[in-house]
Structures are given as structure tokens and as C-alpha cells.
Design a protein around this motif. Structure first.
Motif, mmCIF file in Angstrom:
data_model
loop_
_atom_site.group_PDB
_atom_site.id
_atom_site.type_symbol
_atom_site.label_atom_id
_atom_site.label_comp_id
_atom_site.label_asym_id
_atom_site.label_seq_id
_atom_site.Cartn_x
_atom_site.Cartn_y
_atom_site.Cartn_z
ATOM 1 N N THR A 1 0.849 -1.220 -0.129
ATOM 2 C CA THR A 1 0.080 -0.091 0.033
ATOM 3 C C THR A 1 0.845 1.313 0.035
ATOM 4 N N SER A 2 0.196 2.474 -0.223
ATOM 5 C CA SER A 2 1.043 3.770 0.075
ATOM 6 C C SER A 2 0.742 4.004 1.426
ATOM 7 N N ALA A 3 1.376 4.859 1.953
ATOM 8 C CA ALA A 3 1.435 5.218 3.505
ATOM 9 C C ALA A 3 -0.048 5.478 3.882
ATOM 10 N N VAL A 4 -0.855 6.207 3.053
ATOM 11 C CA VAL A 4 -2.212 6.722 3.464
ATOM 12 C C VAL A 4 -3.229 5.650 3.648
ATOM 13 N N ALA A 5 -3.053 4.231 2.718
ATOM 14 C CA ALA A 5 -3.685 2.938 2.863
ATOM 15 C C ALA A 5 -3.038 2.238 3.914
ATOM 16 N N ARG A 6 -2.201 2.372 4.536
ATOM 17 C CA ARG A 6 -1.385 1.198 5.368
ATOM 18 C C ARG A 6 -2.680 0.580 6.111
ATOM 19 N N GLY A 7 -2.556 -0.866 6.335
ATOM 20 C CA GLY A 7 -3.464 -1.779 7.313
ATOM 21 C C GLY A 7 -4.477 -2.385 6.038
ATOM 22 N N LEU A 8 -4.618 -1.909 4.953
ATOM 23 C CA LEU A 8 -5.524 -2.698 4.189
ATOM 24 C C LEU A 8 -5.397 -3.886 3.955
ATOM 25 N N ALA B 1 -4.400 -3.385 20.348
ATOM 26 C CA ALA B 1 -4.320 -3.770 19.212
ATOM 27 C C ALA B 1 -5.231 -2.989 18.132
ATOM 28 N N GLU B 2 -6.472 -2.789 18.803
ATOM 29 C CA GLU B 2 -7.812 -1.875 18.328
ATOM 30 C C GLU B 2 -7.492 -0.553 18.429
ATOM 31 N N ARG B 3 -6.802 0.054 17.304
ATOM 32 C CA ARG B 3 -6.202 1.353 17.474
ATOM 33 C C ARG B 3 -6.356 2.279 16.155
ATOM 34 N N VAL B 4 -6.449 3.450 16.606
ATOM 35 C CA VAL B 4 -6.524 4.420 15.331
ATOM 36 C C VAL B 4 -5.322 5.525 15.769
ATOM 37 N N ILE B 5 -4.485 5.626 14.925
ATOM 38 C CA ILE B 5 -3.409 6.486 14.924
ATOM 39 C C ILE B 5 -3.303 7.761 14.073
ATOM 40 N N GLY B 6 -2.959 9.072 14.439
ATOM 41 C CA GLY B 6 -2.655 10.221 14.014
ATOM 42 C C GLY B 6 -1.475 10.507 13.945
ATOM 43 N N VAL B 7 -0.633 10.590 12.843
ATOM 44 C CA VAL B 7 0.707 11.064 13.052
ATOM 45 C C VAL B 7 1.091 12.357 12.399
ATOM 46 N N ASP B 8 2.020 13.007 13.230
ATOM 47 C CA ASP B 8 2.403 14.292 12.788
ATOM 48 C C ASP B 8 3.648 14.290 12.119
ATOM 49 N N SER B 9 4.104 15.479 11.480
ATOM 50 C CA SER B 9 5.190 15.406 10.576
ATOM 51 C C SER B 9 6.578 15.542 11.116
ATOM 52 N N GLY B 10 7.616 15.025 10.584
ATOM 53 C CA GLY B 10 8.846 15.432 11.131
ATOM 54 C C GLY B 10 9.883 14.507 11.240
ATOM 55 N N ASN B 11 11.147 14.310 11.547
ATOM 56 C CA ASN B 11 12.105 13.263 11.409
ATOM 57 C C ASN B 11 11.632 12.015 12.206
ATOM 58 N N PHE B 12 10.859 12.002 13.297
ATOM 59 C CA PHE B 12 10.262 10.867 13.942
ATOM 60 C C PHE B 12 9.172 10.171 13.342
ATOM 61 N N LEU C 1 4.540 0.848 14.847
ATOM 62 C CA LEU C 1 2.967 0.848 15.518
ATOM 63 C C LEU C 1 2.110 -0.075 14.623
ATOM 64 N N SER C 2 1.542 -1.117 14.778
ATOM 65 C CA SER C 2 0.656 -1.668 13.829
ATOM 66 C C SER C 2 -0.712 -1.467 13.816
ATOM 67 N N VAL C 3 -1.305 -1.361 12.696
ATOM 68 C CA VAL C 3 -2.741 -0.913 12.664
ATOM 69 C C VAL C 3 -3.592 -2.341 12.214
ATOM 70 N N PRO C 4 -4.740 -2.267 12.685
ATOM 71 C CA PRO C 4 -5.752 -3.503 12.395
ATOM 72 C C PRO C 4 -6.374 -3.364 11.015
ATOM 73 N N ASP C 5 -6.239 -2.414 10.420
ATOM 74 C CA ASP C 5 -6.947 -2.288 8.939
ATOM 75 C C ASP C 5 -6.737 -0.968 8.319
ATOM 76 N N HIS C 6 -7.368 -0.331 7.261
ATOM 77 C CA HIS C 6 -6.939 0.833 6.516
ATOM 78 C C HIS C 6 -7.615 1.905 7.116
ATOM 79 N N ASN C 7 -8.610 1.810 8.414
ATOM 80 C CA ASN C 7 -8.920 2.960 9.130
ATOM 81 C C ASN C 7 -8.077 2.848 10.463
ATOM 82 N N GLY C 8 -7.065 2.281 10.471
ATOM 83 C CA GLY C 8 -6.069 2.375 11.735
ATOM 84 C C GLY C 8 -5.221 3.637 11.642
#
Length: 548
Positions: free
Chosen positions: A228-235, A376-387, A395-402
Motif C-alpha cells: 500500500t501507499s502510506a495513506v492506505a496502510r493496514g488495508l 491492537a484496536e487502535r487509530v493513529i494520527g501522525v504528525d510530520s517530522g524526523n520521527f 505501531l501496527s494497525v488493524p485495518d485501513h482505518n487504523g
């Protein structure tokens, strides 16, 4: 009924059920009308945060969300979030009051401002047409997947709307899937038939369960590996043939397998510089196919051998239909490949030398430990930067909405608001906001929003006391770095001031406090101020700066 109230009720009747914003005099009556009509209003502390919350809610829920802002500075404050949404083709309706008198303190050319960042614009021009114009804006956001800025002049808002103005308003019908041309489907079947080592790369246009199922079935038929691309990770989470993310975030074995592919098919995926590592993930002899329902997207970032205009799921099912009854091919799915994927596809399984000590923790060690501690059932929002690669990939995600990945504009400071919007769309999951210290302090005001909404959120701050991307980009050339380094900040103390529980993490032992919070009532949100090692840049950073 005034036009302001009629428009608010019309937007709700057209199917918008969440509105985010900061209320001023110009959008007061409009916003209250939406609430009276059944919308949930989420008050942010800054308009940029409100815009990003709305963006993330729309992405994660699959619905149109609304943003409500005051004229002039209300809109300008929101512009970075609106730019991110527009670049990402998020179906978002921005409702902004407008002054039309150039001598007003609030006057700016709001139409030009919105268009400058890629949004489309509309305006309520009369009492008679106001409701129809509002409904048309919702319909356009839905059908064209666009961020639509609807300007509401103050003078028009105060007019009387016709008595029957709302009588015919209803949610717009769903988008009609674009049917691919039969010749293009046949050409794709031919390309798949000739491939020995095919790889599918699914993007934003594939983020539905139906599309996942269609692509999984088609990949099985032709022996394709899945990425996947990054925005579809977990699909493709849990699929034994998944390579996870293609691009700068790829693990070494994923990059190796993608580079060796003789056919790459992008499904609703831009195949941009991030997803292809500036083209270096695509072998020189590989055939490249791109499937997208927007003809303008085909070949926009790189030359393709075959471009198919069509809905991704529908196209995949048409290909399956032409090959029904045929035997599945081995393709790229050998026992050795399966073993390599199972053993080394995850970044956490790639060996590394832990660089942590008594004062700072290795971000890889931190991320792996938290992956095990957090549900494991989580939803992650990520900011931008080196980290950002660490939470995005460790951090794993359960599906494409993770994972909600608001990175089209590469702005720092959007990650916390991203996690808030995603959390409201997925209330059954643990929300995790992953931030750098720069982004965390830039958006710290929205910690109040997290606490006020009662979200059981984990805010994870990778704190290196710097704008790390700039430090590691310019530092090797011995440029002065005083402008991008800062004295240590006790971000945990800041969070406690907003009503959070907070822990400072310097070693793995400090994560016991996180375990206790996870096992407890989670009655208040938790902030983790992780003092991370910053001796060198993240693995993906060199790739990122190639585009500068």
C-alpha cells in the motif's frame, strides 16, 4: 427563517452530521442551526485544528464533514488544514462567513485564498437560492471528492429565506463507480498474464473493504504480492503476502521485493515520489500500470505503460470476471518469499543496535514496546517530522482505518488534531496521537479539546528538543543549528496542566506507567513525553529531502 439558519439546516439535511470549528459572530447562527438540526458540533481551540479534525473525521468515517469558521481571520487561521484536505482530495465542506466590503477589517479575497491551496469555491448569492447552493456544495464535495469552500456573505445571511426552502433537500446519492473500458480491462488481463513477479500497490482510492477483497482475490489469482501507499496502510493487514508500505517507509525486504517486480499495478494510488522512492523502487524493465477513476491522475507522477480509467474495485472485479475458472498462478508467491515476508517484513523484526542510555530512549525500542503495550484496536494520527516513520511503521494497525496520515502538505502541527478527528470517527478504538516535540508544542492548545471531549487518548511525543529533520539534514554540512534546537521542555508538565496523566520516558522501565494506564480506567488521557535519542536522522529522512 434567516438564510444563516436555512443553510445550516440544509447542510444537515444533506447528510452532514459532524461540524468542527471555532465560532465567532459571522458563523454563530449558522453553526447553531446545524446543531439544532442534529449535527454534532466539535469546538476546537484554533481554526487550523478544527480544519484538520474535520479532514481526519471525513477520511476515517468515509463521509463528508463540515468546518465552520468566522470571516477573514477565521478562514486564514484554518488555511493550512484546508490546504492539507484539498491536496488529499478530502470531501470536506468549509462554511465561512464573508464580508464583501474591501474597507472592512475582515476583508480578504476568500475565493482567491481558497483556490490558491487547491480547494474549490462556491458562494451563497441570494435568499432564494441559498439552500440549493448549500446542497450543491455538499453534493460537489461528495461526488468530486473535493474540499469545497462555501462563502456566506454576512448581508445575505441576514435575509429571510423562502418558507418552503428546505422542502426538497435530501442527502445526495452516492458516487457512481466509473466503469473501465473493456479494451483497458483486456490489456490489464494481458499484462497480468505475462507477469512472473507482479506487485499490487493500493492507495487512497482502494480504502474500502470491498476493494480490499477484490484486490486480494485478484492477487491470489495471479500470484501478486500486496503493498500500500502510506495513506492506505493496514488495508492488507494479516495477509501473508502483504509487504506493508511501499516507499520511503518500506522495510529492506519489502524494498528488495518491489524492486524485483516485473509488473507493478497502482490501484487508486498516485505512484508519487514517496511511494516509489523517486522511482528507484521500480525496476528498469518493470511494466507499470495505474488504475484510477480520475483520468488526470494517470501518469501524473511518472510514465505508465497502461493507464486504466475506472473505479478500482470495479476494475479488479472486471478483470476477475474475464479470468473466472482459470487456475491460480504461482507468480511471486513462492515458499522462500513467504518465509522472508513472515520473518522480516516488519521493521520491528529488522535487527538494530539499541542506542538508548540512561537519559534517552531509542525511538525503535520505544515504538516496539508501545506496540506490545497498547491495545491492537487502535487509530493513529501522525504528525510530520524526523520521527514520523517510527510510529507509522513500528505501531501496527488493524485495518485501513487504523492510520490517518495527513501528510500531503507536510506541515507539522496537525497530528494531534488528526488523531482527534479520527478518534471521533472510530470511538470503539484507542486513539493514539504520535507527535514530535515541535508539532506537540505548536498544537498544544488542542490538548484542551482532547480533555474536554473525554477522549481516552494516548499522546506520544518523540521529544528530541529540536526540529530534527533540519538538524539531520543541515548538520552534516556543519551549518549552524541554533535556529532549530531548543532548551529542554517538560511537555509532561504542560499536559498535566490540561488535565492529562503524563509520564516522562527515558528508559524502557519508565513505560511501566503506560502499562498501568492501559490496565486502568483510562478516565483521563495520557501523554508520554519520550526523551528520544537524536544522534542521527531516521532511515527515511534522506529519501524525504530528495524532493526538496
Amino acid at each position: 427563517m434567516k438564510v444563516a439558519q436555512a443553510v445550516g439546516r440544509a447542510v444537515a439535511a444533506a447528510g452532514v452530521d459532524h461540524v468542527f470549528g471555532v465560532v465567532g459572530s459571522g458563523n454563530f447562527h449558522l453553526t447553531n442551526a446545524m446543531v439544532a438540526a442534529g449535527c454534532r458540533f466539535v469546538a476546537a481551540r484554533h481554526e487550523c485544528g478544527a480544519a484538520t479534525m474535520a479532514d481526519a473525521y471525513a477520511r476515517t468515517s468515509g463521509t463528508v464533514a463540515a468546518l465552520s469558521v468566522h470571516q477573514g481571520p477565521g478562514l486564514t487561521n484554518a488555511m493550512t488544514g484546508i490546504a492539507e484536505a484539498a491536496k488529499s482530495r478530502t470531501p470536506l465542506l468549509v462554511l465561512t462567513a464573508e464580508v464583501t466590503e474591501p474597507r472592512s477589517n475582515f476583508y480578504v479575497d476568500q475565493e482567491a485564498l481558497a483556490q490558491a491551496v487547491g480547494a474549490v469555491t462556491a458562494r451563497v448569492t441570494s435568499a432564494e437560492d441559498a439552500v440549493a447552493q448549500a446542497a450543491a456544495a455538499v453534493r460537489r464535495a461528495t461526488h468530486e471528492r473535493r474540499t469545497v469552500v462555501l462563502n456566506l456573505p454576512l448581508a445575505v445571511q441576514d435575509l429571510e429565506a423562502p418558507d418552503n426552502a428546505l422542502s426538497s433537500i435530501a442527502p445526495p446519492p452516492g458516487r457512481i463507480a466509473v466503469e473501465p473500458a473493456a479494451a483497458d480491462v483486456a490489456a490489464l488481463v494481458d499484462a497480468l498474464g505475462q507477469a512472473r513477479q507482479p506487485v499490487f500497490v493500493a492507495g487512497r482510492g482502494s480504502r474500502t473493504p470491498g476493494c480490499r477483497d477484490a484486490l486480494t482475490a485478484l492477487a491470489e489469482r495471479y500470484g501478486a504480492l500486496l503493498a500500500t501507499s502510506a495513506v492506505a496502510r493496514g488495508l492488507f493487514h494479516g495477509n501473508p503476502w502483504s509487504l506493508d508500505v511501499s516507499g520511503g517507509f518500506s522495510s529492506p525486504v519489502a524494498a528488495e521485493l518491489i524492486q524485483a517486480a516485473d509488473l507493478i499495478v497502482g490501484w487508486g494510488c498516485a505512484l508519487n515520489m514517496w511511494t516509489t522512492r523517486h522511482g528507484r523502487l521500480i525496476g528498469p524493465d518493470a511494466t507499470v500500470v495505474q488504475v484510477d477513476d480520475d483520468a488526470d491522475a494517470l501518469g501524473a507522477h511518472r510514465t505508465v505503460h497502461l493507464g486504466v480509467v475506472g473505479d478500482t474495485e470495479l476494475t479488479a472485479r472486471r478483470v476477475l470476471g474475464l479470468t473466472a475458472g482459470g487456475a491460480a498462478r504461482q507468480g511471486y508467491r513462492t515458499a522462500d518469499i513467504e518465509a522472508a515476508i513472515g520473518a522480516r517484513i516488519r521493521w520491528r523484526d529488522v535487527p538494530y543496535d539499541d542506542e538508548g542510555g540512561r537519559e534517552r530512549i531509542d525511538p525503535r525500542t520505544l515504538s516496539i514496546a508501545l506496540d506490545d503495550i497498547l491495545p491492537a484496536e487502535r487509530v493513529i494520527g501522525v504528525d510530520s517530522g524526523n520521527f514520523m516513520g517510527y510510529p507509522s511503521m513500528y505501531l501496527s494497525v488493524p485495518d485501513h482505518n487504523g492510520l490517518c496520515f495527513t501528510q500531503a502538505f507536510q506541515s507539522i502541527g496537525l497530528g494531534l488534531a488528526t488523531a482527534i478527528g479520527a478518534a471521533l470517527a472510530r470511538p470503539e478504538r484507542l486513539p493514539v496521537a504520535a507527535l514530535g516535540d515541535g508539532g506537540a508544542l505548536m498544537c498544544a492548545v488542542e490538548l484542551d479539546t482532547v480533555r474536554r471531549l473525554g477522549l481516552p487518548m494516548v499522546v506520544l511525543v518523540y521529544n528530541d528538543d529540536a526540529y530534527g529533520a533540519e538538524v539531520h539534514h543541515f548538520g552534516p554540512d556543519e551549518h549552524p543549528l541554533d535556529t532549530v534546537r531548543f532548551p529542554p521542555t517538560d511537555i509532561a508538565a504542560v499536559a498535566r496542566g490540561y488535565g492529562f496523566e503524563a509520564v516522562t520516558v527515558r528508559t524502557p522501565a519508565d513505560l511501566k506507567a503506560v502499562e498501568d494506564w492501559v490496565g486502568g480506567p483510562r478516565s483521563v488521557p495520557l501523554l508520554i513525553d519520550a526523551k528520544v535519542v537524536s544522534d542521527h536522522g531516521a532511515w527515511w529522512l534522506e529519501e524525504a529531502f530528495r524532493g526538496h
